[in-house]
Design a protein around this motif. Structure first.
Motif, mmCIF file in Angstrom:
data_model
loop_
_atom_site.group_PDB
_atom_site.id
_atom_site.type_symbol
_atom_site.label_atom_id
_atom_site.label_comp_id
_atom_site.label_asym_id
_atom_site.label_seq_id
_atom_site.Cartn_x
_atom_site.Cartn_y
_atom_site.Cartn_z
ATOM 1 N N UNK A 1 21.513 -12.737 23.572
ATOM 2 C CA UNK A 1 21.151 -11.362 23.936
ATOM 3 C C UNK A 1 21.625 -11.050 25.350
ATOM 4 N N UNK A 2 21.413 -11.977 26.273
ATOM 5 C CA UNK A 2 21.859 -11.764 27.648
ATOM 6 C C UNK A 2 23.375 -11.622 27.708
ATOM 7 N N UNK A 3 24.094 -12.424 26.936
ATOM 8 C CA UNK A 3 25.555 -12.327 26.916
ATOM 9 C C UNK A 3 26.005 -10.962 26.397
ATOM 10 N N UNK A 4 25.332 -10.471 25.388
ATOM 11 C CA UNK A 4 25.702 -9.185 24.785
ATOM 12 C C UNK A 4 25.586 -8.039 25.780
ATOM 13 N N UNK A 5 24.596 -8.141 26.671
ATOM 14 C CA UNK A 5 24.344 -7.030 27.593
ATOM 15 C C UNK A 5 24.769 -7.339 29.029
ATOM 16 N N UNK A 6 25.491 -8.440 29.235
ATOM 17 C CA UNK A 6 25.983 -8.762 30.580
ATOM 18 C C UNK A 6 27.147 -7.850 30.931
ATOM 19 N N UNK A 7 27.049 -7.173 32.044
ATOM 20 C CA UNK A 7 28.118 -6.254 32.460
ATOM 21 C C UNK A 7 29.227 -6.979 33.214
ATOM 22 N N UNK A 8 28.896 -8.101 33.829
ATOM 23 C CA UNK A 8 29.906 -8.891 34.525
ATOM 24 C C UNK A 8 30.615 -9.797 33.517
ATOM 25 N N UNK A 9 31.951 -9.722 33.461
ATOM 26 C CA UNK A 9 32.715 -10.446 32.457
ATOM 27 C C UNK A 9 32.573 -11.957 32.615
ATOM 28 N N UNK A 10 32.536 -12.441 33.847
ATOM 29 C CA UNK A 10 32.395 -13.881 34.058
ATOM 30 C C UNK A 10 31.031 -14.392 33.599
ATOM 31 N N UNK A 11 29.985 -13.638 33.899
ATOM 32 C CA UNK A 11 28.656 -14.028 33.416
ATOM 33 C C UNK A 11 28.623 -14.042 31.892
ATOM 34 N N UNK A 12 29.293 -13.081 31.298
ATOM 35 C CA UNK A 12 29.312 -13.018 29.831
ATOM 36 C C UNK A 12 30.016 -14.251 29.246
ATOM 37 N N UNK A 13 31.122 -14.679 29.880
ATOM 38 C CA UNK A 13 31.840 -15.855 29.389
ATOM 39 C C UNK A 13 30.972 -17.111 29.478
ATOM 40 N N UNK A 14 30.263 -17.258 30.600
ATOM 41 C CA UNK A 14 29.416 -18.437 30.764
ATOM 42 C C UNK A 14 28.275 -18.450 29.739
ATOM 43 N N UNK A 15 27.661 -17.309 29.507
ATOM 44 C CA UNK A 15 26.568 -17.225 28.542
ATOM 45 C C UNK A 15 27.072 -17.471 27.123
ATOM 46 N N UNK A 16 28.248 -16.930 26.799
ATOM 47 C CA UNK A 16 28.827 -17.160 25.475
ATOM 48 C C UNK A 16 29.177 -18.640 25.293
#
Length: 611
Positions: free
Chosen positions: A316-331
């Protein structure tokens, strides 16, 4: 009866004192655990072994060897490991995959997670789908004419039935008149008819002193007006349930991190769920509609600090992360390639929700989406430390009925403050300190504990009887329920109604609970065993040393042996000590002695309540 037993019986009738040891102190138990309530350090230092050449002898040939070497049982190791061998893959590349270095969030919360990110594959596999959203917020309609969705029943509190009129439905679609600063919304009730009752805090004090490693507080709760419930009353050795709320500051921080506008936090909202029992506690698995507030849901219904992170939450956090790097780490943490890092992540110290949200600050999921994946906040249970049938006090011209409990504060590490308290014990500590501060300022405290009569079949209360000799073995706060046992027993003490207490503590000067509060014969019925002072022994050592007494009690008519406290160290050590007693006094082999105590447990003569 052997002569030793006869002599012991004669002495017990005379003064009810456990027999003094005639031999030297036994060595500390090998089941020592630093997490135990009364175990801290080995009583005698172990001399360093002489230097010798390496041996090819196997050092781990059994389950006991593994526990001795790792400090964990095999079950604990299994619980900590997923079994996929991912621990051996950390930092290793897989041929055929392209990797990239992803900049990591530059904040203290992220660094506190201790995540060992190396290069991350550019292509990830096995990423789970977004978890199903089961909770939805809708605005509360102002009139019955605006009700368009089909209503569904709730367990309690606000109910919307298809057979009621639109006017009745409109009346129910409003916030209930209940002070949720002192008790949870009515839909959080444990189970009908056991509603949560705000018991007034009558008095409180700290039982431990400066220098104690764990703080323990005593509470007197006024239950004079507790609702009558057929067939249920407070019992000696029984327990109460407490619906402890999350810390108000922690709830406020999460609302800030999710950027929930302040004017919406306490505004009534219609919560619609599609399945499950949440936000009730023991409700049915069904769809619900009820009116509440966002603050009440986070305060009373969601555990925001007691569980390790889950992949649905990270997804869920990855889906709504606006920062691309944070999204990659969460994914990556959700993907098959990141399984090793994820296992390290979830098996470490428990991580609070605010810590994760601070670590990935660009992730701002809608609150109702987040609620769909959070764990339920469950009640905590606490044993009574008094005889509830005899505890009354006259005040304001009225007789008040009191129950008493003791709570030891549980602490764990926290990235921001150094340590944080458990949900239940932290709530009790806050209430106690507020009460004492208000009394010191000359005020009359108006503080409450949201509680209900315990629903558990508490074995201590179930097996308490008024006849027969009884041995009570406890350590730390596990000794608290035995105080009520002794209070009840000392009122009718006779030759067939003896009680002995073995209390394990670290240091009697700082952490002996209820010293001087066991009745007029305290010095005759209670023995304190210190692990840091005097002979530096543990309570299980005293059990072995009092083998004659243990054997006499367990073989007497209606004789009972009770054990209460931490299962690590103390609980395991006492169990092995009792087996040793049976082997010695009953001339049994180890397995036969274990079976002997199992049979005594089935017969209700050996009762162990450990955690």
């Amino acid at each position: 009866m052997p002569s030793q037993i006869s002599q012991l019986l004669a002495e017990s009738v005379a003064d009810c004192v456990p027999e003094e040891p005639t031999n030297s102190s036994v060595a500390p138990s090998l089941t020592y655990s630093e997490d135990s309530e009364d175990q801290d350090e080995l009583a005698h230092p172990i001399p360093l072994p002489k230097r010798r050449r390496a041996s090819t002898r196997l050092i781990a040939q059994s389950v006991a060897d593994i526990q001795r070497i790792t400090g964990e049982s095999t079950q604990q190791i299994v619980n900590r490991c997923c079994g996929g061998g991912c621990c051996f893959k950390l930092g290793k590349r897989t041929e055929g995959l392209e990797y990239e270095e992803v900049p990591q969030p530059d904040n203290d919360a992220f660094r506190s997670l201790g995540l060992k990110f190396f290069e991350i594959p550019t292509t990830l596999t096995g990423i789970p789908d977004m978890p199903e959203q089961t909770a939805f917020f809708q605005p509360v309609k102002s009139s019955a004419k605006n009700i368009t969705s089909p209503p569904s029943p709730t367990d309690s509190g606000v109910e919307i039935d298809a057979d009621t009129s639109l006017e009745q439905q409109a009346k129910k679609l409003q916030l209930e008149d209940l002070d949720t600063t002192i008790q949870p919304p009515s839909f959080v009730q444990p189970h009908p008819p056991y509603n949560v009752f705000p018991a007034k805090l009558h008095n409180t004090r700290e039982l431990t002193r400066d220098g104690a490693e764990k703080r323990t507080f005593h509470f007197d709760l006024d239950v004079t007006d507790y609702p009558e419930e057929s067939g249920m009353d407070f019992k000696v050795g029984g327990a109460i349930g407490v619906s402890a709320p999350n810390d108000a500051e922690a709830v406020e921080e999460i609302l800030d991190l999710l950027m929930v506008p302040r004017f919406l936090r306490d505004k009534p909202v219609l919560l619609r769920t599609t399945k499950g029992r949440w936000p009730t506690v023991w409700g049915d698995d069904q769809a619900r509609e009820l009116v509440t507030t966002r603050r009440d849901l986070l305060t009373w219904c969601c555990d925001i600090q007691s569980y390790p992170p889950t992949k649905p939450l990270l997804r869920i956090l990855a889906e709504y992360a606006q920062d691309e790097n944070e999204r990659k780490l969460l994914m990556f943490l959700c993907a098959a390639e990141g399984q090793g890092v994820f296992c390290d992540f979830r098996t470490g110290p428990h991580i609070s929700l605010s810590q994760i949200l601070n670590a990935f600050p660009s992730a701002k999921p809608p609150m109702d989406v987040l609620l769909s994946s959070l764990q339920q906040l469950m009640p905590r249970f606490y044993s009574l430390s008094n005889d509830p049938h005899e505890s009354y006090e006259m005040r304001d011209g009225k007789q008040h009925r009191l129950i008493e409990i003791a709570v030891t504060v549980h602490e764990t590490s926290d990235w921001k403050t150094g340590t944080r308290k458990g949900v239940g014990s932290g709530f009790f500590q806050r209430q106690s300190l507020k009460f004492l501060d208000q009394v010191a300022a000359g005020k009359t405290p108006q503080l409450y504990i949201p509680m209900f009569k315990g629903l558990m079949a508490n074995p201590l209360a179930k097996q308490f009887v008024s006849d027969g000799p009884m041995l009570l073995i406890g350590a730390g706060v596990g000794i608290a329920p035995f105080r009520g046992f002794v209070q009840r027993r000392l009122k009718n003490a006779n030759c067939a109604n003896k009680v002995w207490v073995l209390q394990g503590i670290r240091d009697s000067l700082v952490d002996e609970l209820y010293s001087g509060e066991w009745g007029v014969h305290e010095d005759e019925v209670k023995r304190v065993i210190q692990s840091r002072k005097g002979e530096s022994r543990y309570v299980q050592d005293e059990v072995v040393h009092q083998a004659d007494l243990v054997w006499y009690i367990i073989n007497s008519v209606d004789g009972r042996v009770f054990v209460c406290g931490s299962s690590k160290g103390m609980g395991e050590g006492v169990e092995e000590a009792l087996i040793k007693v049976a082997m010695d006094k009953g001339n049994l082999e180890h397995d036969e002695a274990r079976r002997y105590w199992d049979l005594k447990k089935d017969a209700g003569q050996y009762i162990a309540e450990t955690w």
